[in-house]
Enzyme design. Structure first.
Site, PDB file in Angstrom:
ATOM      1  N   HIS A 130      24.687  40.320   7.234  1.00 23.76           N
ATOM      2  CA  HIS A 130      25.250  39.823   5.973  1.00 23.76           C
ATOM      3  C   HIS A 130      26.034  38.536   6.222  1.00 23.76           C
ATOM      4  CE1 HIS A 130      27.523  40.138   2.103  1.00 23.76           C
ATOM      5  NE2 HIS A 130      28.476  39.591   2.844  1.00 23.76           N
ATOM      6  N   GLU A 131      26.838  38.515   7.273  1.00 22.61           N
ATOM      7  CA  GLU A 131      27.631  37.321   7.560  1.00 22.61           C
ATOM      8  C   GLU A 131      26.741  36.145   7.958  1.00 22.61           C
ATOM      9  OE1 GLU A 131      30.606  37.244   6.680  1.00 22.61           O
ATOM     10  OE2 GLU A 131      30.731  39.395   6.305  1.00 22.61           O
ATOM     11  N   HIS A 134      25.456  34.441   4.940  1.00 17.70           N
ATOM     12  CA  HIS A 134      26.400  33.455   4.402  1.00 17.70           C
ATOM     13  C   HIS A 134      26.280  32.131   5.149  1.00 17.70           C
ATOM     14  CE1 HIS A 134      28.458  35.724   1.389  1.00 17.70           C
ATOM     15  NE2 HIS A 134      28.914  36.635   2.219  1.00 17.70           N
ATOM     16  N   GLU A 202      27.544  37.348  -2.929  1.00 16.12           N
ATOM     17  CA  GLU A 202      27.606  38.569  -2.126  1.00 16.12           C
ATOM     18  C   GLU A 202      26.313  39.355  -2.254  1.00 16.12           C
ATOM     19  OE1 GLU A 202      29.775  39.456   0.077  1.00 16.12           O
ATOM     20  OE2 GLU A 202      31.111  37.765  -0.315  1.00 16.12           O
TER      21      GLU A 202
END
EC number: 3.4.24.-
Length: 342
Positions: A130-131, A134, A202
């Protein structure tokens, strides 16, 4: 889209800076604030990542002192086709993680000691994927700049309270009204940050992260554990402008998917990941599989072996009794703030 959003954000923050400067010192104060804002914008672009990492006393790790965690990030980075980011760990009992950096070539990902203690390697992989999403989407530029500028505006608002209100009626005096208005800027700036960093990023990072690691249920399981941990993060309470950078809001009292919340409701994110898992057929062919240590040897994060239980998300192994790499403590950064009654 991210470049335009960043430009608009910087313009709003600069206007707020100038407005507070005008309330403090009239036209002269506004021009000084403009110069300061321009310098702050440039400084934030080049240094905000280091400032955020420093605020949480994050320490860089490598294959020697955090081999399993580092290899998870390396494997996911290869899956995503991204440059290898710097890898950090920060000492905090709350399971959480964030990414920072102005572009994929200058990115960093950080996980808390609480995250590495509470989650399985598969769940950690879901979080770090997930990071990395980003990083790939360049959300990290927006996140780091807003964290720095929002904090600066809050400080300027406090400055207005103590030193404002001394201009005369000819444009050099606003009495007490100016400082009072300036005091409102700090929470308003925080609200702008929450609005500017769209909550849809998100969901997008969740989806792309699931594609990077290959199994949406890993991240779904991790989100459920993180949300259920109920661990305070006093470092984040002291730096609320950084709250939007984390995978789950580190501040207390924001559980609803409200207009100004920094993150979508966790249950909504989990539901979206469950739907994505069905869409993907559970797993993809290029699923990333963390390398577990042998049961008789040291655990994945450095010392003890795992408890082997499967959870309902299809993640092998429950929360382990492993320790995490020793990163060195710098005081009691996450202690509760001392008030007049304690």
């Amino acid at each position: 889209m991210n470049i335009m959003r960043t430009a608009m954000l910087l313009a709003f923050m600069t206007a707020l800076f100038m407005g507070v400067g005008f309330l403090i010192g009239g036209k002269g104060g506004m021009m000084i604030a403009l110069v300061i804002a321009g310098a702050m914008n440039l400084f934030s672009y080049w240094n905000s990542d280091r400032m955020v990492l420093s605020a949480y006393h994050a320490q860089e790790v490598d294959p020697r002192n955090a081999p399993e965690f580092y290899e998870i990030v390396r494997g996911l980075t290869q899956n995503a086709g991204l440059p290898m980011p710097k890898v950090y760990i920060f000492d905090n009992p709350q399971p959480n993680a964030f990414a920072t950096g102005r572009n994929p070539q200058n990115a960093a990902v950080a996980a808390s000691t609480g995250l590495l203690q509470a989650l399985t390697p598969e769940e950690v992989a879901g979080v770090m994927a997930h990071e990395l999403a980003h990083v790939e989407h360049r959300d990290t530029l927006t996140m780091t700049i807003t964290a720095t500028l929002a904090g600066a505006i809050s400080m300027l608002g406090n400055f207005a309270f103590f030193f404002g209100g001394r201009r005369d009626e000819n444009g050099n005096g606003g009495g007490i009204i100016g400082p009072l208005v300036a005091m409102i800027v700090a929470p308003f700036a925080a609200m702008l940050v929450q609005m500017a960093i769209s909550r849809t990023r998100e969901y997008a990072a969740d989806r792309r992260g699931a594609e990077i690691c290959g199994n949406p249920l890993w991240l779904a399981s991790a989100l459920a554990k993180i949300a259920g941990a109920h661990q305070p993060n006093y470092q984040a309470e002291r730096n609320p402008a950084t709250a939007h950078m984390f995978i789950i809001n580190p501040l207390s009292g924001q559980k609803m998917d409200s207009l100004f919340s920094t993150h979508p409701d966790t249950s909504n994110r989990i539901a979206a990941l469950q739907a994505l898992a069905q869409e993907m057929g559970g797993r993809q062919a290029n699923v990333y599989r963390p390398q577990h240590s042998k049961p008789a040897a040291s655990g994945p994060w450095g010392s003890s072996a795992e408890r082997s239980t499967d959870d309902p998300w299809g993640v092998k192994g429950g929360a382990s009794t492993r320790s995490v790499p020793k990163i060195g403590r710098r005081g009691k950064d996450n202690d509760a703030p001392k008030g007049p009654w304690n």
